[in-house]
Design an enzyme around this catalytic site. Sequence first.
Site, short mmCIF file in Angstrom:
data_model
loop_
_atom_site.label_atom_id
_atom_site.label_comp_id
_atom_site.label_asym_id
_atom_site.label_seq_id
_atom_site.Cartn_x
_atom_site.Cartn_y
_atom_site.Cartn_z
NE ARG A 111 -9.79 -6.11 -20.00
CZ ARG A 111 -10.21 -5.09 -20.72
NH1 ARG A 111 -9.46 -4.02 -20.84
NH2 ARG A 111 -11.37 -5.11 -21.34
CD GLU A 127 0.91 -5.33 10.86
OE1 GLU A 127 1.10 -4.23 10.33
OE2 GLU A 127 -0.21 -5.78 11.16
CG ASP A 134 -11.31 -1.41 -22.13
OD1 ASP A 134 -12.47 -1.69 -22.40
OD2 ASP A 134 -10.37 -2.21 -22.12
N PRO A 186 0.82 -1.22 0.00
CG PRO A 186 -0.13 -1.12 2.13
CD PRO A 186 0.62 -2.02 1.21
#
Length: 283
Positions: free
Chosen positions: A186, A148, A201, A121
């Site tokens: 893709r 963690e 898209d 993150p």
Amino acid sequence: MREWQARYNARMPLCFDLFTLLPDVCVAYTRESILKRAQESGLVTIQIHNIRDYAEGKHLTTDDLPYGGGGGMVMKPEPVFAAVEAVLGGGPERAAAPDGEPFVETQAEARPAVPVILLTPQGRVFTQAVAQELAQRERIALICGRYEGFDERIREHLATDEISIGDYVLTGGELAALVLVDAVTRLLPGVLGDPTGALDDSHASGLLEYPHYTRPPEFRGWKVPEILLSGHHARIEAWRREEALRRTYLRRPDMLAAANLSEEERQFIAELAKASTEARAHE
Ligand code: SAH
């Protein structure tokens, strides 16, 4: 020639190496649908490596308590380094010190330029532009964290890139790695049945995509827009472009600033803005 074109012409697959403590989760997703077909057609290979296979000791430990205390467990460096180096090569080279000193270890520079991406993150945020960038590579290694997170030395000395799939925290990197594999795959030429499929898209063109409809022409009284049944290709194209602009204006106006728009299209947006200001004034 762009790298992916050369690879496509030479039928060289893009190779993903996923390093994880939960291989089954990754295998399950990559065995279905488009990812399955892309592998069968030789457009990608997805190799899933269990980090635990590279752990040592009776218990094959992959995590340990954090130095300095605090809750949670931290992924140990040894099995992660061992796994990545066994698969990609490289690793410490033992070089004899000249005057009979003990061996010193130097990080090998030899490993070919394969990005080693840590899913975290704290990484740069994954977007369609990052997917496009990665689709140019020949091989990509992905390391999934658990608990963690990782011992910091993995980030400092093994990873070459760090990617987050958004500002929230998952229990592990597997879903994030699969998001990346899926979005990149893709984009590879030949993966989608319709070769233009990925061009329109949402996010690919800088706009959200226009709405789609399929049969039946009327469902519970809700009709498909007349124009889509008209068979008039130029008018359908114009309608789709307007709908994409309208949608982006309403949902993601932040995207419009960077979008590649004609003078006419900017005018259309200005009219939408004017109409919505007027509507608000009448409320
Ligand atoms: N304590 C860590 C988070 C650990 S979450 C921190 O605050 O940074 C456990 C693992 O899940 C991470 O090591 C990472 O591999 C994965 N993960 C969690 N959220 C993610 C996200 N938004 N993007 C990518 N990977 C994520």
